[in-house]
Structures are given as structure tokens and as C-alpha cells.
Design an enzyme around this catalytic site. Structure first.
Site, short mmCIF file in Angstrom:
data_model
loop_
_atom_site.label_atom_id
_atom_site.label_comp_id
_atom_site.label_asym_id
_atom_site.label_seq_id
_atom_site.Cartn_x
_atom_site.Cartn_y
_atom_site.Cartn_z
N ASP A 1 -9.73 -4.64 -5.83
CA ASP A 1 -9.19 -3.85 -4.72
C ASP A 1 -9.80 -2.46 -4.81
O ASP A 1 -9.55 -1.73 -5.77
CB ASP A 1 -7.66 -3.79 -4.87
CG ASP A 1 -6.98 -2.94 -3.79
OD1 ASP A 1 -7.70 -2.31 -2.99
OD2 ASP A 1 -5.75 -2.92 -3.76
N HIS B 1 -7.68 -5.10 -0.28
CA HIS B 1 -6.44 -4.32 -0.38
C HIS B 1 -5.29 -5.01 0.35
O HIS B 1 -4.15 -4.58 0.22
CB HIS B 1 -6.69 -2.93 0.21
CG HIS B 1 -5.58 -1.97 -0.05
ND1 HIS B 1 -5.12 -1.68 -1.32
CD2 HIS B 1 -4.85 -1.20 0.80
CE1 HIS B 1 -4.13 -0.78 -1.23
NE2 HIS B 1 -3.95 -0.48 0.05
N SER C 1 0.85 -1.20 0.00
CA SER C 1 0.00 0.00 0.00
C SER C 1 0.88 1.25 0.00
O SER C 1 1.77 1.37 -0.84
CB SER C 1 -0.93 -0.06 1.22
OG SER C 1 -1.90 0.94 1.15
#
Lengths: 419, 267
Positions: B217, B245, B95
């Protein structure tokens, strides 16, 4: 039964518990109450029910939840994921916190989120999810209850507003206190030629005005008046009293600069004022300063105030005692003690209020800093200029931290050393 | 406090294995890797840490001034690498940590043998010719919800976790703390993360890179993974058939394979 849905969770929950155990069911039967229909209990429960696969896809949702969302069964079940029901903030929280917690801990409870309904409105909810595992411990489903939190959210918003209001009020109050405090000390001191004067006012609490005060001002040609004092109490009454004491001292000194007369006049003013419910007294050290030989002569009169401290050019420090001086404002005719001292080049006289010596020291709880410690500290500092001694005392006050419970005023008068 | 305590650096795995550093993204802490580390630890020496302000990091080292820009987190990664001095390592950034990895590798490529970017996003807000997945209004709504202390962010509403007899490996202190973040810190972190635009930094990466994205996602859609892949010269893209995610949690086996397959490969 559920078009498009997996057969992961079949039918409504079969088992119910009553709040007070099995006995309640028997009693319910005895009283002839209808048995609650499990299907109806699930569909029309007072909270939303939701089952999803581990990837978040919705496989079952009850009527209550669908009604809240304003969506049909077929729109939601088998088509949407739990995150799809949330606002953007909730989606991101779900992906970055909620889902990880569910995966790692198999249970998350009481999380505040917001549902986005079909017509675009937001519904605040509290969400609890539990993972259902099979007999081998493999996760199968996530079961979620959704409780409406509209009232609770309104309550929280109210709390938040109250807190913001309180913070604003506190800021406002601190500004008032600091402004008021500034009016109680002189903006600049009129230093006599040939003398270095430095003062410092140390605030113990930004929330409360304290009653320490000091001043130095000309008294005609070649004479200056000065004082350091501390009134009883704190807050608005102390501010009023401080203001009264300061202006009385200056006016009395112009009328008759004799230090005993000045403090006697202050005593008359404080003592005659109505103070039955509002005691009015202070400690104060008043002095008259005059050039003399190669330095200054100072006559000090004390009304119950801590003794001044002299840091000599020779490198030692000593108190200038004024024993027997009584509080100003309590008695009709208090004893005022006087003393005189000569300040030579390199000498510095330090006047201070008792916030300094009464500070709690960090090392021993309950112990005050005290006169002896201050004398020892000054003895190490001497000889020392007025600005250096004030900066040393300021550091000392800072070091007390939480131990400093009262404001402290410090006034230092130094005769610069000869090169 | 030294760098390793500040970031709660934890080293596990095979002592003589190649070094794999795992950097978690926005939210939670290094426990995000919990389902992939057992397998990875058989082949690699694993370095994990918590970003300052989260998990078991030294929260007193956090300041709004320093950590309101993403650069600070990339600098922390460099400091940890220097302090450990384990030689060039494979850095896995999940991320927003993928952005930290990109910045760190652009500044000091010599420290990194390879980069693995898991569900990366250099820009969350849609822009001309770019789909980041969120509108400016969406992100405003997110930041507003953080400012209002609503949603799960409020510390007092942080999850209360029950004992879990089926999962004894989750120690209680872990379950009570690992996803908690001070809402004040979360606000600054979210603002820095979701308003950032690091698209231009992707072209500065010169070390071998694998981009891993996920079929579904909501935070970093597939267009974003494709964009990152196309912007980093010579990179490769792997798409996991998974949802969410955090594929290291939702599809741990596939994620482990995608990480290990690239990290262990020669050249």
C-alpha cells in the site's frame, strides 16, 4: 518475449480500425500504400500503451511510453506498478480515485496525471484506462493509453494565470469603485441640535459606481441645507456628474439658500456644460431646515425627484407632494416645485432615491415595488425614529436581493418625541 | 437539513443483524464499499454515509472553516450515531476515516462496540522514529498540485464514464458522480488529511479494535499498520495479501472476511 512479465496479454493488438471504416483499407490497398505493421503500430504509436494486471503491476508497455519515461523495458515491465510511474500527487489520486473508478466502472477516461521520468522531470499526460474481461466477465487486465499533454498543460496554466489576473483586476476595480463611491457621499452629517439624522447608501453592484447622492450641512446660524439626488447613468461619467452636482448644490446654497434658486443654479451649471454626447441631468430634492416652535420647518424644492415621505407621530404616513418639478439639466428653465412642512416631535421625514421603489419584487417577476407599497410599509412603521426607519428600509433593500438593480440613498430626519 | 440527509445516510442489510457502520476514506463516497456490502448485508445491518462535501451529501453544509480540521468529520459520525440510536455499533473506518473512528471512539466509547481500521494512517509524513510513507516535500508537492488544479482533481476533467453493458448494476448517475469532488473541497480535505498527526489519539481508544493493513500500500505502508496496532492497547493486526490502498475493491473477499470475522466474533 517479456521477461518477468505474466503471459496475461500476448502480442500486439491484431485488429485495427480505420477512421472511415472498411472502405478505407481497400482504398489504401488500391493506392498502393504499405499496410501498417501491427507490431510497429503498437510499439511506436503516437501515444503510450500500457497493460497492467488488476493490481496495477505492469505486464506490457510500448516503446513510445518507455522512451518518454527514459526507462528500459526490463526496468518497467514485470517490476513496476502503474502508480510507481506517477508523481506523488498522482499516486495519491490514483490510489484514492483512479483505481476505485477502474475497479467499479471498468473504464476511466481523460484523467490528467503526471509521469515522473527516470531523470526526475515531470511529464503531464492524459490517461484513459479500460478493463478487459474474459468471456465470463471476470476482469483480466487494465489497458491504458497515455497521451502527452505538455501543450495542453501549458495552455491550462495560461488559462489559470489569466483567471488569477482577472480576479486580481476585479478586486482592484471593486476597491476603486468603493473608494470612489465613498467620496460621493458625506463622511458624517452635521445634525442640527434637536434633530436625529440617519443616512444609508445601499450599493446594488460592487462593480459599478452609481450616481445617487445626499448631504446635510449648516447654512449659517439656525439653518441647514440638505439634498438627495440621483444623476443619469452609471460608472465614471455618473461619478463625475455626481461630484459636480454635490459641490454646485453646496456652493449655490451658500450664495443664495432659496431652494428654487439653488436648483435653478444647478440647472444652469448642468445645462451649459457640453453634454451633446454625454447627457447630464439629475433628479434632486433640495431643502432648507429651520427650527420652528417645538420642531422644525422645512421647505423642499423638487426637480423631478420622488416625493419625501412623512411618518407622523400620530402613527400615519403620507407623501409630501411637489408636483410639476422637472428634471434638472435638461431644459433651459425647468419648473421647480416647492412645498413646506412642519416637523413636530415624533415626526420623521424620509428622503430616498428611486432605487427603492423601482426594485423588482421577488414574488412577481417584472413588478416594481412602487410608491403605494412603500407608503403602506411606512404607515405600519409610523411613528418611528430616523434610525429605526433607516434600518427598516435597509432590511427591505436587503430582502429585494437580486431584484435591486440600482443603488439607493436614504436620508431620514427625525424630531425626537417628547417623553 | 437533518443529520441523516446531510450525510446521505443509507441503511441496508439484515434488519435484525448487528450494526456495522462503514465510513469511506479520502476520495469517492460510500460506493467504495460496493463489492463488500452484498456479503456483509447477509449478516449485518449496514449503515453507510457520505462525508459532507462528497458524494450525495448536502454540499451546502460544507464550509472551509468547519471542515479544515478532521475533528469535524468525527463529530459528524457521532451525530449520525446519536440520531440513529441503534445502540453500540461496530465502526469500520477506511483510510482517513480510520482516524475519524479513533477520535469518535475516544470521545464517546459507549457508542461503539468495536472498531475496525482499514488501511489506517495517523500520520502520513515521516518523522523521527516513524515512517509514514511520505516526506514533507512529497506532501507539499501533492498540495501544490491540488492548488494548481492540475491532475485529475479538476472538476471539469472528472472522468467521463461510458455506459457499461457488462456491469448493469452500476447506474449511470452513480458512475458519473461517485468519485467527483469539488476541487476547492478536495484541497481543504487533502490539507486536513495529509498534514494531520493523530498518533497521540491512538492510545485513547478503549474499545476492541482490529487493524487491517495490506501487503503493498503506497499510502499506508506496513510499518504504519504495525504502528497503529502497537499504539492501540489490546488491538489485533491482520495483513491482507493484496495490493493498493483500497482492499475493499482490490481484494473484496479477503476484506469482507477480515471485517465480518471480527465484527461477528463474541467479546
Amino acid at each position: 518475449m517479456m521477461p518477468g512479465a505474466d503471459h496475461a496479454e500476448q502480442g500486439p493488438p491484431q485488429q485495427q480500425r480505420t477512421a472511415d471504416g472498411n472502405g478505407a483499407q481497400e482504398r489504401a490497398g488500391y493506392w498502393g500504400l504499405p499496410e501498417d505493421d501491427p507490431e510497429d503500430l503498437y510499439e511506436n504509436a503516437p501515444c503510450g500503451y500500457l497493460s497492467t494486471r488488476m493490481d496495477g503491476r505492469i505486464v506490457k508497455a510500448n516503446r513510445t511510453l518507455l522512451d518518454w519515461l527514459g526507462r528500459s523495458h526490463d526496468e518497467v515491465v514485470g517490476r513496476m506498478r502503474f502508480a510507481d510511474l506517477l508523481t506523488v500527487g498522482g499516486k495519491i489520486y490514483h490510489e484514492t480515485h483512479f483505481a476505485p473508478l477502474v475497479h467499479l466502472q471498468h473504464e476511466v477516461s481523460g484523467i490528467a496525471l503526471e509521469l515522473r521520468t527516470a531523470d526526475g522531470t515531470r511529464l503531464p499526460v492524459l490517461v484513459t484506462s479500460v478493463v478487459k474481461t474474459d468471456s465470463s466477465g471476470q476482469p483480466q487486465l487494465i489497458r491504458t493509453t497515455v497521451n502527452s499533454a505538455r501543450d495542453r498543460r501549458a495552455y491550462e496554466a495560461e488559462l489559470l494565470r489569466s483567471r488569477e489576473k482577472a480576479e486580481l483586476e476585479r478586486e482592484h476595480s471593486q476597491r476603486l469603485v468603493s473608494t470612489l463611491q465613498q467620496t460621493l457621499v458625506p463622511p458624517a452629517l452635521a445634525s442640527p441640535r434637536g434633530m436625529e439624522v440617519t443616512a444609508h447608501y445601499h450599493v446594488a453592484s460592487p462593480d459599478e459606481v452609481s450616481g445617487d447622492f445626499y448631504d446635510l450641512f449648516p447654512l449659517g446660524k439656525d439653518a441647514w441645507g440638505l439634498f438627495v439626488g440621483d444623476v443619469c447613468g452609471k460608472g465614471a461619467p455618473a461619478a463625475v456628474l455626481t461630484s459636480l452636482a454635490r459641490y454646485t448644490l453646496r456652493a449655490a446654497a451658500v450664495y443664495n439658500p432659496d431652494p428654487v434658486a439653488v436648483l435653478t443654479n444647478l440647472n444652469t451649471v448642468l445645462n451649459t456644460a457640453d453634454h451633446e454626447h454625454d447627457p447630464r441631468f439629475c433628479t434632486v430634492l433640495f431643502g432648507v431646515l429651520k427650527p420652528e416652535d417645538d420642531g422644525f420647518a422645512i421647505t423642499l424644492a423638487s426637480g423631478g425627484h420622488p416625493d419625501a415621505l412623512l411618518l407622523r407621530h400620530s402613527g400615519s404616513a403620507e407623501y409630501i407632494p411637489t408636483p410639476g418639478g422637472q428634471l434638472i439639466g435638461v431644459l433651459a428653465a425647468p419648473d421647480v416645485a416647492t412645498t413646506s412642512v412642519h416637523l413636530s416631535p415624533g415626526d420623521t421625514l424620509l428622503l430616498y432615491t428611486d432605487g427603492l421603489t423601482e426594485a423588482h419584487t421577488a414574488s412577481d417577476s417584472g413588478d416594481r415595488y412602487g410608491d403605494e407599497a412603500l407608503l403602506g410599509y411606512a404607515d405600519v412603521l409610523a411613528p418611528c425614529t430616523a434610525s429605526d426607519v433607516v434600518s427598516a428600509i435597509t432590511q427591505l433593500l436587503d430582502a429585494f436581493g437580486e431584484g435591486l438593480v440600482d443603488d439607493t440613498a436614504v436620508l431620514a430626519l427625525g424630531v425626537p418625541a417628547r417623553n | 437539513m437533518d443529520v441523516l440527509s446531510r450525510n446521505n445516510v443509507v441503511i441496508t442489510g439484515r434488519g435484525d443483524g448487528p450494526v456495522l457502520m462503514l465510513a469511506n476514506g479520502f476520495g469517492c463516497d460510500q460506493n467504495m464499499w460496493r463489492l463488500v456490502t452484498p456479503e456483509l448485508a447477509r449478516h449485518f445491518k449496514i449503515v453507510q454515509f457520505d462525508h459532507v462535501g462528497t458524494g450525495q451529501s448536502d454540499v451546502s453544509a460544507w464550509s472551509e472553516e468547519r471542515y479544515s480540521a478532521l475533528d469535524a468529520y468525527a463529530e459528524d459520525i457521532l451525530e449520525i450515531c446519536h440520531e440513529l440510536d441503534l445502540g453500540p455499533l461496530v465502526l469500520v473506518g477506511h483510510s482517513v476515516s480510520a482516524v475519524f473512528a479513533v477520535l469518535a471512539a475516544a470521545w464517546e466509547p459507549g457508542l461503539f462496540e468495536k472498531l475496525i481500521l482499514l488501511t489506517p494512517s495517523p500520520r502520513y509524513i515521516d518523522d523521527a522514529g516513524y515512517r509514514g510513507g511520505f516526506s514533507a516535500e512529497d506532501i507539499d508537492e501533492l498540495l501544490e498540485s491540488l492548488d494548481s488544479n492540475y491532475l485529475g482533481w479538476s472538476e471539469s476533467l472528472a472522468p467521463v464514464v461510458m455506459g457499461n453493458p457488462e456491469r448493469p448494476e452500476l447506474a449511470e448517475e452513480l458512475s458519473n458522480s461517485f468519485c467527483r469532488i469539488d476541487p476547492a473541497i478536495a484541497r481543504v480535505f487533502a490539507r486536513a488529511t495529509f498534514l494531520s498527526d493523530n498518533r497521540a489519539d491512538l492510545g485513547r481508544v478503549s474499545v476492541p479494535t482490529r487493524v487491517i493493513d495490506v501487503a503493498q500500500d503506497v499510502i499506508a505502508p506496513r510499518e504504519v499498520g504495525q504502528f497503529v496496532h502497537e499504539s492501540i492497547p489490546g488491538s489485533e493486526l491482520v495483513t491482507l495479501d493484496a495490493v493498493g490502498h483500497c482492499p475493499q475493491l482490490s481484494a473484496p473477499a479477503a476484506t469482507t472476511e477480515a471485517i465480518a470475522g471480527f465484527a461477528a466474533r463474541d467479546g
